[in-house]
Motif scaffolding. Sequence first.
Motif, PDB file in Angstrom:
ATOM      1  N   GLN A  42      -5.910 -23.586   7.373  1.00  0.00           N
ATOM      2  CA  GLN A  42      -5.944 -24.889   8.009  1.00  0.00           C
ATOM      3  C   GLN A  42      -7.200 -25.062   8.838  1.00  0.00           C
ATOM      4  O   GLN A  42      -7.604 -26.173   9.138  1.00  0.00           O
ATOM      5  CB  GLN A  42      -4.712 -25.072   8.895  1.00  0.00           C
ATOM      6  N   GLY A  51      -1.590 -32.843   4.010  1.00  0.00           N
ATOM      7  CA  GLY A  51      -1.302 -33.763   5.098  1.00  0.00           C
ATOM      8  C   GLY A  51      -0.959 -35.142   4.580  1.00  0.00           C
ATOM      9  O   GLY A  51      -0.065 -35.813   5.091  1.00  0.00           O
ATOM     10  N   CYS A  54       2.586 -35.259   3.369  1.00  0.00           N
ATOM     11  CA  CYS A  54       3.548 -35.276   4.465  1.00  0.00           C
ATOM     12  C   CYS A  54       3.628 -36.644   5.108  1.00  0.00           C
ATOM     13  O   CYS A  54       4.617 -36.979   5.741  1.00  0.00           O
ATOM     14  CB  CYS A  54       3.172 -34.237   5.527  1.00  0.00           C
ATOM     15  N   ARG A  55       2.567 -37.441   4.953  1.00  0.00           N
ATOM     16  CA  ARG A  55       2.547 -38.742   5.611  1.00  0.00           C
ATOM     17  C   ARG A  55       2.833 -39.895   4.673  1.00  0.00           C
ATOM     18  O   ARG A  55       2.795 -41.046   5.070  1.00  0.00           O
ATOM     19  CB  ARG A  55       1.156 -38.952   6.255  1.00  0.00           C
ATOM     20  N   ASN A  82       5.415 -33.090  18.961  1.00  0.00           N
ATOM     21  CA  ASN A  82       4.275 -32.243  18.618  1.00  0.00           C
ATOM     22  C   ASN A  82       3.141 -33.153  18.159  1.00  0.00           C
ATOM     23  O   ASN A  82       3.213 -34.370  18.307  1.00  0.00           O
ATOM     24  CB  ASN A  82       4.651 -31.214  17.544  1.00  0.00           C
ATOM     25  N   TRP A  84       2.196 -33.815  15.117  1.00  0.00           N
ATOM     26  CA  TRP A  84       2.469 -34.520  13.870  1.00  0.00           C
ATOM     27  C   TRP A  84       3.592 -35.536  14.016  1.00  0.00           C
ATOM     28  O   TRP A  84       3.592 -36.557  13.358  1.00  0.00           O
ATOM     29  CB  TRP A  84       2.821 -33.508  12.779  1.00  0.00           C
ATOM     30  N   GLU A  85       4.552 -35.229  14.854  1.00  0.00           N
ATOM     31  CA  GLU A  85       5.668 -36.138  15.115  1.00  0.00           C
ATOM     32  C   GLU A  85       5.784 -36.309  16.627  1.00  0.00           C
ATOM     33  O   GLU A  85       6.622 -35.692  17.285  1.00  0.00           O
ATOM     34  CB  GLU A  85       6.967 -35.568  14.540  1.00  0.00           C
ATOM     35  N   CYS A 188       2.553 -25.566  19.603  1.00  0.00           N
ATOM     36  CA  CYS A 188       2.000 -25.931  18.298  1.00  0.00           C
ATOM     37  C   CYS A 188       0.492 -26.071  18.467  1.00  0.00           C
ATOM     38  O   CYS A 188      -0.027 -26.047  19.585  1.00  0.00           O
ATOM     39  CB  CYS A 188       2.612 -27.228  17.772  1.00  0.00           C
ATOM     40  N   VAL A 190      -3.408 -27.668  16.447  1.00  0.00           N
ATOM     41  CA  VAL A 190      -4.189 -28.273  15.362  1.00  0.00           C
ATOM     42  C   VAL A 190      -5.625 -27.799  15.515  1.00  0.00           C
ATOM     43  O   VAL A 190      -6.040 -27.339  16.579  1.00  0.00           O
ATOM     44  CB  VAL A 190      -4.134 -29.818  15.392  1.00  0.00           C
ATOM     45  N   GLU A 203      -7.542 -32.567   9.742  1.00  0.00           N
ATOM     46  CA  GLU A 203      -6.263 -33.205  10.013  1.00  0.00           C
ATOM     47  C   GLU A 203      -6.468 -34.426  10.906  1.00  0.00           C
ATOM     48  O   GLU A 203      -7.224 -34.387  11.864  1.00  0.00           O
ATOM     49  CB  GLU A 203      -5.322 -32.225  10.704  1.00  0.00           C
ATOM     50  N   GLU A 205      -4.415 -35.630  13.012  1.00  0.00           N
ATOM     51  CA  GLU A 205      -3.937 -35.347  14.355  1.00  0.00           C
ATOM     52  C   GLU A 205      -4.981 -34.602  15.170  1.00  0.00           C
ATOM     53  O   GLU A 205      -5.111 -34.816  16.382  1.00  0.00           O
ATOM     54  CB  GLU A 205      -2.637 -34.546  14.294  1.00  0.00           C
TER      55      GLU A 205
END
Length: 409
Positions: A42, A51, A54-55, A82, A84-85, A188, A190, A203, A205
């Motif tokens: 990543q 990604g 997932c979106r 987090n 992502w959410e 978490c 990124v 990413e 995020e």
Amino acid sequence: MKRTNKNIKQNIFMISLIIIEVTQKIRIMETIMNRIFQKFLQSVIDLSSVGAKCREDNTHDIDMNPDAEVPIPEWKVYFDGNFWEPSGKGHAGTELRLNKQFEWAGHHWIIPAVYSCNKGLVLDFCMCTPAEDIREFMKKWDLSPENDSCLNFTQEQQLQIDLDNPLCLDIIPCLKLNGKTMQASHSCSVVFNPCLSDETNNELEAKWAVKHYELDISYGWMIFRAAFLWSGKRRPAIKSLSLTMEQQPFRVPGPHFKIHAPGDQFTFSHPVSETEYALTVQKLEQQTLSQNHVGSDRWLYPTHFITMSYTLSPEPDNDISIHDCADSDKPLEVVPATDSFTPEMQNDIACIDIIGGAEEPTVILYSDSNQANLHVACSALHFKPVSDDTEWRIEFNIIRSSKKTFLLI
């Protein structure tokens, strides 16, 4: 020794049952090896397609148009959220800007803000890495979107890649509020990599976090978020806040060795302390897991492995372990899946890695009056009993940087 050997077998059997239970719960997940490897992939590889998938069901994918510009959402931090959410229950945390900077573990760190939430504090850590260090790392390991599979690297190479990755550092943060240690809840992270050929490969995020904190995009950034619980039911006033940074141990590959029979010895030195150790083999034994336990209607799993009981002199701390250098045999599909939504088996199944080697070895520490500090290591799993001598590898758990405390407020 009879009592010792009997207890070792009982321990191995209990571990087998644990392996089976874990396997049943996570059989449809990716293998442990891939989860470890994803940590650095990543950081350097194009994972935008992952990604995007997932979106694909949320509002970011405007009118199902992959070329549509994704709007930057309003920055909100929730205790249970987090990167992502980000949404959560209750009100978003109140941001308290800190902009504290310090040097630690060979990196420049920025603590831009802390968030006071209903359940506790959320703290963001930003670790800065020069772009040149990232380029050298990618060049050394020839990392690219075409070379993004753990199958291209041995277990030992994966360990070394994890060590070399300048965008990866496992930390153990300890936060003290008003002089009292807060209980850590979850975390978490990124990663923003400025060396990717296309900025869109990062990413979303990570880019949003970099933009929100106005970080220099000519550098690489690991942005780590940790949540800490309030000690009581009421939210206290923040009078003082201190942070202790501690590094998690790195797994460093060491020398290889082969042994033939009980009584054989292998000597090696610790790479940091330079202490010389002598490994003495006490027993080698073929073991077999029951196929009725580890198998399924669809898959056939390898069940044969070797246990090696041994002693180390002098007896070390928990920073030395033994691993099989070989990979376990892959499970065989005996009945094809009829459900199109059934996940595909990827590489080695989790139980193989648990017993054989990608993440942690199965090691038993046993002692009694007959044999003190007797260890047992298990080899990889195979479909047939192993006739050749197993090649083992020493691994060391090493901490590079000492822990340090920084005053935030």
